[in-house]
Design a protein around this motif. Structure first.
Motif, PDB file in Angstrom:
ATOM      1  N   UNK A  60      -3.102  -7.721   3.011  1.00 31.84           N
ATOM      2  CA  UNK A  60      -2.086  -7.276   3.973  1.00 31.84           C
ATOM      3  C   UNK A  60      -0.727  -7.879   3.643  1.00 31.84           C
ATOM      4  N   UNK A  61      -0.730  -9.144   3.206  1.00 30.26           N
ATOM      5  CA  UNK A  61       0.515  -9.828   2.850  1.00 30.26           C
ATOM      6  C   UNK A  61       1.132  -9.186   1.611  1.00 30.26           C
ATOM      7  N   UNK A  62       0.310  -8.937   0.607  1.00 28.92           N
ATOM      8  CA  UNK A  62       0.809  -8.359  -0.646  1.00 28.92           C
ATOM      9  C   UNK A  62       1.375  -6.968  -0.403  1.00 28.92           C
ATOM     10  N   UNK A  63       0.636  -6.126   0.297  1.00 29.15           N
ATOM     11  CA  UNK A  63       1.106  -4.766   0.584  1.00 29.15           C
ATOM     12  C   UNK A  63       2.401  -4.806   1.407  1.00 29.15           C
ATOM     13  N   UNK A  64       2.461  -5.716   2.368  1.00 24.74           N
ATOM     14  CA  UNK A  64       3.656  -5.845   3.202  1.00 24.74           C
ATOM     15  C   UNK A  64       4.881  -6.240   2.371  1.00 24.74           C
ATOM     16  N   UNK A  65       4.703  -7.177   1.457  1.00 19.74           N
ATOM     17  CA  UNK A  65       5.825  -7.608   0.608  1.00 19.74           C
ATOM     18  C   UNK A  65       6.279  -6.486  -0.329  1.00 19.74           C
ATOM     19  N   UNK A  66       5.328  -5.745  -0.891  1.00 21.93           N
ATOM     20  CA  UNK A  66       5.692  -4.621  -1.756  1.00 21.93           C
ATOM     21  C   UNK A  66       6.455  -3.558  -0.972  1.00 21.93           C
ATOM     22  N   UNK A  67       6.093  -3.363   0.295  1.00 19.60           N
ATOM     23  CA  UNK A  67       6.761  -2.354   1.123  1.00 19.60           C
ATOM     24  C   UNK A  67       8.141  -2.807   1.583  1.00 19.60           C
ATOM     25  N   UNK A  68       8.280  -4.106   1.886  1.00 22.06           N
ATOM     26  CA  UNK A  68       9.541  -4.582   2.464  1.00 22.06           C
ATOM     27  C   UNK A  68      10.595  -4.966   1.428  1.00 22.06           C
ATOM     28  N   UNK A  69      10.182  -5.232   0.189  1.00 24.12           N
ATOM     29  CA  UNK A  69      11.153  -5.576  -0.849  1.00 24.12           C
ATOM     30  C   UNK A  69      11.673  -4.290  -1.490  1.00 24.12           C
ATOM     31  N   UNK A  70      12.969  -4.090  -1.452  1.00 20.44           N
ATOM     32  CA  UNK A  70      13.536  -2.820  -1.927  1.00 20.44           C
ATOM     33  C   UNK A  70      13.278  -2.578  -3.414  1.00 20.44           C
ATOM     34  N   UNK A  71      13.320  -3.631  -4.238  1.00 21.67           N
ATOM     35  CA  UNK A  71      13.073  -3.445  -5.678  1.00 21.67           C
ATOM     36  C   UNK A  71      11.629  -3.043  -5.958  1.00 21.67           C
ATOM     37  N   UNK A 109       9.510  -1.737  -3.774  1.00 20.76           N
ATOM     38  CA  UNK A 109       9.240  -0.455  -3.125  1.00 20.76           C
ATOM     39  C   UNK A 109       9.814   0.710  -3.923  1.00 20.76           C
ATOM     40  N   UNK A 110      10.991   0.529  -4.506  1.00 24.98           N
ATOM     41  CA  UNK A 110      11.576   1.626  -5.289  1.00 24.98           C
ATOM     42  C   UNK A 110      10.785   1.881  -6.572  1.00 24.98           C
ATOM     43  N   UNK A 111      10.185   0.839  -7.132  1.00 26.04           N
ATOM     44  CA  UNK A 111       9.403   1.008  -8.361  1.00 26.04           C
ATOM     45  C   UNK A 111       8.002   1.549  -8.074  1.00 26.04           C
ATOM     46  N   UNK A 112       7.328   1.019  -7.055  1.00 24.19           N
ATOM     47  CA  UNK A 112       5.926   1.376  -6.809  1.00 24.19           C
ATOM     48  C   UNK A 112       5.732   2.380  -5.671  1.00 24.19           C
ATOM     49  N   UNK A 113       6.698   2.529  -4.790  1.00 23.24           N
ATOM     50  CA  UNK A 113       6.661   3.518  -3.703  1.00 23.24           C
ATOM     51  C   UNK A 113       5.338   3.521  -2.945  1.00 23.24           C
ATOM     52  N   UNK A 114       4.861   2.338  -2.607  1.00 22.95           N
ATOM     53  CA  UNK A 114       3.641   2.233  -1.817  1.00 22.95           C
ATOM     54  C   UNK A 114       2.347   2.337  -2.601  1.00 22.95           C
TER      55      UNK A 114
END
Length: 129
Positions: free
Chosen positions: A4-15, A17-22
């Motif tokens: 949950x922490x990892x997914x949350x950080x990937x979603x909230x960090x703009x860099x 999120x723009x690379x992996x898009x969820x």
């Protein structure tokens, strides 16, 4: 819980999120036409021992694998992840992270799929609730 922490950080960090898009998955990546995705897996989960019993801290070794068509994308992701995760001291999604440290990195290449990957290891110290 650490997922949950990892997914949350990937979603909230703009860099990130723009690379992996969820596209962040536990253990196995989704087999799609999109080559840019990340996989996280728990390598070990050890309870820190105190003198008389288990401590209230778990040390969770996590490996995050970033896959992309370009090597530069994986390297950008590694640098961003290091700045996002290392020295964490916060509560996210109900999980309290006391600290996080970088524990290594290695590069991979799939000749069949023409895909680059970087595996990054982190050690999260998580307060048990």
């Amino acid at each position: 819980m650490i997922g949950k922490v990892i997914v949350s950080k990937f979603a909230s960090n703009s860099d990130l999120n723009s690379l992996f898009a969820g596209r962040v998955f536990p253990v196995v990546g989704q087999q799609t036409a999109v080559k840019t995705f990340a996989i996280y897996e728990i390598v070990t989960n050890d309870t820190t021992q105190s003198k008389d019993s288990d401590s209230h801290i778990d040390e969770i070794n996590v490996r995050i694998t970033c896959c992309a068509e370009k090597y530069s994308q994986t390297q950008d992701a590694v640098q961003t992840m290091r700045s996002v995760f290392v020295r964490m001291n916060e509560t996210l999604q109900g999980v309290t992270i006391q600290s996080c440290s970088f524990d290594g990195e290695r590069d991979l290449f799939s000749d069949d799929e023409r895909t680059f990957a970087s595996q990054v290891d982190f050690v999260f110290r998580v307060v048990k609730s």
